[in-house]
Design an enzyme around this catalytic site. Sequence first.
Site, PDB file in Angstrom:
ATOM      1  N   ALA A  16       0.888  -1.273   0.005  1.00  0.00           N
ATOM      2  CA  ALA A  16      -0.044  -0.125   0.009  1.00  0.00           C
ATOM      3  C   ALA A  16       0.967   1.182   0.034  1.00  0.00           C
ATOM      4  O   ALA A  16       0.509   2.410   0.567  1.00  0.00           O
ATOM      5  CB  ALA A  16      -0.845  -0.095   1.409  1.00  0.00           C
ATOM      6  N   GLY A  18       2.326   2.508  -3.072  1.00  0.00           N
ATOM      7  CA  GLY A  18       2.355   3.045  -4.236  1.00  0.00           C
ATOM      8  C   GLY A  18       2.050   4.537  -4.464  1.00  0.00           C
ATOM      9  O   GLY A  18       1.314   5.161  -3.484  1.00  0.00           O
ATOM     10  N   ARG A  22      -2.049   7.220 -11.369  1.00  0.00           N
ATOM     11  CA  ARG A  22      -3.331   7.206 -12.327  1.00  0.00           C
ATOM     12  C   ARG A  22      -4.833   7.864 -11.624  1.00  0.00           C
ATOM     13  O   ARG A  22      -5.546   8.014 -12.228  1.00  0.00           O
ATOM     14  CB  ARG A  22      -3.546   5.975 -12.881  1.00  0.00           C
ATOM     15  CG  ARG A  22      -2.374   5.647 -13.961  1.00  0.00           C
ATOM     16  CD  ARG A  22      -2.396   4.043 -13.929  1.00  0.00           C
ATOM     17  NE  ARG A  22      -1.709   3.215 -12.976  1.00  0.00           N
ATOM     18  CZ  ARG A  22      -1.382   2.165 -13.006  1.00  0.00           C
ATOM     19  NH1 ARG A  22      -1.633   1.505 -14.031  1.00  0.00           N
ATOM     20  NH2 ARG A  22      -0.528   1.560 -12.098  1.00  0.00           N
ATOM     21  N   GLY A  88       8.914   0.391  -6.701  1.00  0.00           N
ATOM     22  CA  GLY A  88       8.161  -0.776  -7.479  1.00  0.00           C
ATOM     23  C   GLY A  88       7.616  -1.920  -6.279  1.00  0.00           C
ATOM     24  O   GLY A  88       8.177  -1.914  -5.092  1.00  0.00           O
ATOM     25  N   THR A  89       7.105  -2.753  -6.970  1.00  0.00           N
ATOM     26  CA  THR A  89       6.315  -3.776  -5.962  1.00  0.00           C
ATOM     27  C   THR A  89       7.351  -4.858  -5.309  1.00  0.00           C
ATOM     28  O   THR A  89       7.344  -5.346  -4.351  1.00  0.00           O
ATOM     29  CB  THR A  89       5.395  -4.593  -6.738  1.00  0.00           C
ATOM     30  OG1 THR A  89       5.821  -5.046  -8.065  1.00  0.00           O
ATOM     31  CG2 THR A  89       4.007  -3.889  -7.077  1.00  0.00           C
ATOM     32  N   GLU A 161       4.935  -7.063 -17.867  1.00  0.00           N
ATOM     33  CA  GLU A 161       4.287  -6.029 -17.626  1.00  0.00           C
ATOM     34  C   GLU A 161       3.544  -5.397 -18.756  1.00  0.00           C
ATOM     35  O   GLU A 161       4.423  -5.337 -19.834  1.00  0.00           O
ATOM     36  CB  GLU A 161       5.185  -4.996 -16.811  1.00  0.00           C
ATOM     37  CG  GLU A 161       5.173  -5.465 -15.460  1.00  0.00           C
ATOM     38  CD  GLU A 161       4.236  -5.975 -14.669  1.00  0.00           C
ATOM     39  OE1 GLU A 161       3.378  -4.944 -14.385  1.00  0.00           O
ATOM     40  OE2 GLU A 161       3.638  -6.992 -14.280  1.00  0.00           O
ATOM     41  N   ARG A 339     -32.337  16.119  10.272  1.00  0.00           N
ATOM     42  CA  ARG A 339     -30.773  16.633  10.406  1.00  0.00           C
ATOM     43  C   ARG A 339     -30.551  15.981  11.535  1.00  0.00           C
ATOM     44  O   ARG A 339     -31.389  15.270  12.442  1.00  0.00           O
ATOM     45  CB  ARG A 339     -30.636  18.032  10.478  1.00  0.00           C
ATOM     46  CG  ARG A 339     -30.928  18.518   9.012  1.00  0.00           C
ATOM     47  CD  ARG A 339     -31.298  19.942   9.131  1.00  0.00           C
ATOM     48  NE  ARG A 339     -29.812  20.648   9.735  1.00  0.00           N
ATOM     49  CZ  ARG A 339     -30.181  21.973  10.331  1.00  0.00           C
ATOM     50  NH1 ARG A 339     -31.019  22.713  10.128  1.00  0.00           N
ATOM     51  NH2 ARG A 339     -28.965  22.451  10.966  1.00  0.00           N
TER      52      ARG A 339
HETATM   53  C1  UD1 Z   1       0.620  -4.976 -10.512  1.00  0.00           C
HETATM   54  C2  UD1 Z   1       1.708  -5.931 -11.232  1.00  0.00           C
HETATM   55  C3  UD1 Z   1       0.968  -6.557 -12.566  1.00  0.00           C
HETATM   56  C4  UD1 Z   1      -0.462  -7.010 -12.185  1.00  0.00           C
HETATM   57  C5  UD1 Z   1      -1.234  -5.978 -11.434  1.00  0.00           C
HETATM   58  C6  UD1 Z   1      -2.571  -6.638 -10.734  1.00  0.00           C
HETATM   59  C7  UD1 Z   1       3.726  -5.699 -10.862  1.00  0.00           C
HETATM   60  C8  UD1 Z   1       5.251  -4.897 -11.464  1.00  0.00           C
HETATM   61  N1  UD1 Z   1       3.048  -5.487 -11.841  1.00  0.00           N
HETATM   62  O1  UD1 Z   1       0.674  -3.837 -11.712  1.00  0.00           O
HETATM   63  O2  UD1 Z   1       1.442  -7.541 -13.157  1.00  0.00           O
HETATM   64  O3  UD1 Z   1      -1.186  -7.462 -13.374  1.00  0.00           O
HETATM   65  O4  UD1 Z   1      -0.635  -5.505 -10.168  1.00  0.00           O
HETATM   66  O5  UD1 Z   1      -3.648  -5.546 -10.150  1.00  0.00           O
HETATM   67  O6  UD1 Z   1       3.808  -5.945  -9.784  1.00  0.00           O
HETATM   68  N2  UD1 Z   1       3.142  -0.736  -4.371  1.00  0.00           N
HETATM   69  C9  UD1 Z   1       3.735  -0.387  -3.556  1.00  0.00           C
HETATM   70  N3  UD1 Z   1       5.027   0.062  -3.484  1.00  0.00           N
HETATM   71  C10 UD1 Z   1       5.659   0.504  -4.931  1.00  0.00           C
HETATM   72  C11 UD1 Z   1       4.748   0.348  -5.919  1.00  0.00           C
HETATM   73  C12 UD1 Z   1       3.659  -0.289  -5.810  1.00  0.00           C
HETATM   74  O7  UD1 Z   1       3.751  -0.563  -2.291  1.00  0.00           O
HETATM   75  O8  UD1 Z   1       6.567   0.938  -5.039  1.00  0.00           O
HETATM   76  C13 UD1 Z   1       1.732  -0.915  -4.157  1.00  0.00           C
HETATM   77  C14 UD1 Z   1       0.661  -0.079  -4.798  1.00  0.00           C
HETATM   78  O9  UD1 Z   1       0.235   0.695  -3.526  1.00  0.00           O
HETATM   79  C15 UD1 Z   1      -0.498  -1.323  -5.030  1.00  0.00           C
HETATM   80  C16 UD1 Z   1       0.358  -2.530  -5.252  1.00  0.00           C
HETATM   81  O10 UD1 Z   1       1.974  -2.122  -5.043  1.00  0.00           O
HETATM   82  O11 UD1 Z   1      -1.414  -1.377  -4.232  1.00  0.00           O
HETATM   83  C17 UD1 Z   1       0.536  -2.782  -7.014  1.00  0.00           C
HETATM   84  O12 UD1 Z   1       0.880  -1.355  -7.602  1.00  0.00           O
HETATM   85  P1  UD1 Z   1       0.211  -1.007  -9.004  1.00  0.00           P
HETATM   86  O13 UD1 Z   1       1.413   0.251  -9.229  1.00  0.00           O
HETATM   87  O14 UD1 Z   1      -0.884  -0.718  -8.951  1.00  0.00           O
HETATM   88  O15 UD1 Z   1       0.968  -2.153  -9.863  1.00  0.00           O
HETATM   89  P2  UD1 Z   1       0.170  -2.425 -11.341  1.00  0.00           P
HETATM   90  O16 UD1 Z   1       0.614  -1.486 -12.259  1.00  0.00           O
HETATM   91  O17 UD1 Z   1      -1.447  -2.367 -11.068  1.00  0.00           O
HETATM   92 CA    CA Z   2      -2.758  -1.881  -9.459  1.00  0.00          CA
END
Ligand code: UD1
Ligand code: CA
Length: 461
Positions: A16, A18, A22, A88-89, A161, A339
Amino acid sequence: MPSHATRTHVAAIVLAAGRGTRFRSSVPKVLHRAAGRTLLHHVLSAVRALDVGQLVVIVAPDADDVRAEIDAVAGDEVTVVEQPSPRGTGHAVQCALAALAEGVDRVLVVPGDTPLLTTDVLARLVDADGAGGALLTAHVDDPSGYGRVVRDGSFAVRVVEDADASDDEALIEEINAGMYVFDRSRLQAGVADLAGDNAQGELYLTDVVAGQHADGAPMAAVVADAAVVAGVNDRRQLADAAAVLRRRHLDHLMLDGGVTVIDPATTYVDIDVEIGADTVVLPNTILDGGTRIGARVTIGPNSHLTACQVDDDATVHSTRAESAVIGAGANVGPFAHLRRGTRLGPDTKAGAYVETKNVVVGAGSKIPHLSYVGDAVVGSGVNVACGVVTVNYDGQDKHVTTLEDGAFIGCDTMLVAPVTIGANAYTAAGSVITDDVPPGALAIARSRQTIKEGWVDARRT
Ligand code: UD1
Ligand code: CA
């Protein structure tokens, strides 16, 4: 399937941290709401019910609001870990690994932006066999935005991706749901190897899938229903997810709760709203803020109730109400505004163009038309005729109006508070009441009518 107890050696990591770019929002994405709960609340609810040994949530720095939400939903069950910058994730998981307890040997990873998630589907993933672990996938009509899964039989070879997919790969309609179960040590080795040589310059958790395949420990690809794993990356997807969540709750109310919903498409009921059996919900009705509705109630059309309680057998037509209690058998609307602090007793009425605030109304009392009743205590069996106003505000302070049992307030009475109308007393129509009226008395507070015979003809000559 392994028993529940075996999940004590599983840790769940919820991502959580990210940026949620978008969403184009100043609020973190995971705090946006769908059907009355934040995205994070939905995800945490599904994960908590799995009873894993440890629950870790990765948050961004200075995310006090996200921490507060975690605290409100799951309190001290959660280990909160900070990801210093959103790289990144894969990087997010790296940050979490250091916080894992001893004895954890399997790691479930769940994104924080998949609010349709159910505990059942997570249980299928966690309990999937195989040393290499598993990832959830789904077949979707429009895979754009998601990672695509390249398969070899029942295993995943790699995840590509969206931003990195070739034209051919972009055609793959099996997507990565972003939920995985890993063997702890393989995950540790896998994320240590990640490099950000991709279109977004991030450390992709998805690259661990290819790494494990290359190392001879491929991950099983487990297919789930697309409607359960959908991610929310922008506000269009937020609206779509909210519609699914509301529909699920309406289906539950109709099938398990015996509630009639005339038109689900125009009925907006948040998931923390409860409705009793044989209640009928008419179109264009919004129920939110934990509203509780009893049995055999008729609600709507065109009603919006927030944080209200409606008791059995009441009728609420074309009404806006906030933090109000509507007693059993009461009849409200059309076009009433109740109210905060309104408490209507049993068998009361608040009719057309009536506004109430901070008022207790006793059993059987009626305020049928065009009145404002605020900061008042109304006994039982009181009749408030048309156009009555509690003059409660002197520009500085609010004052209380008391209408004792059986009082009859004539049309167009102004009740200048503080003032008390005694039991069974009357006020004459058009009165401006500034002094208390004793029980059983009639108060007339207006000038007498004068008749000027022949006035019109006299004026014309
Ligand atoms: C990600 C997956 C994608 C998958 C999709 C499903 C990766 C690289 N890609 O893409 O393959 O189809 O989810 O919904 O994993 N987050 C962090 N720190 C970061 C980046 C993200 O905690 O540095 C968290 C975000 O808050 C989010 C989750 O990870 O809750 C997924 O990140 P997001 O950027 O939404 O990934 P997608 O582009 O949807
Ligand atoms: Ca996502």
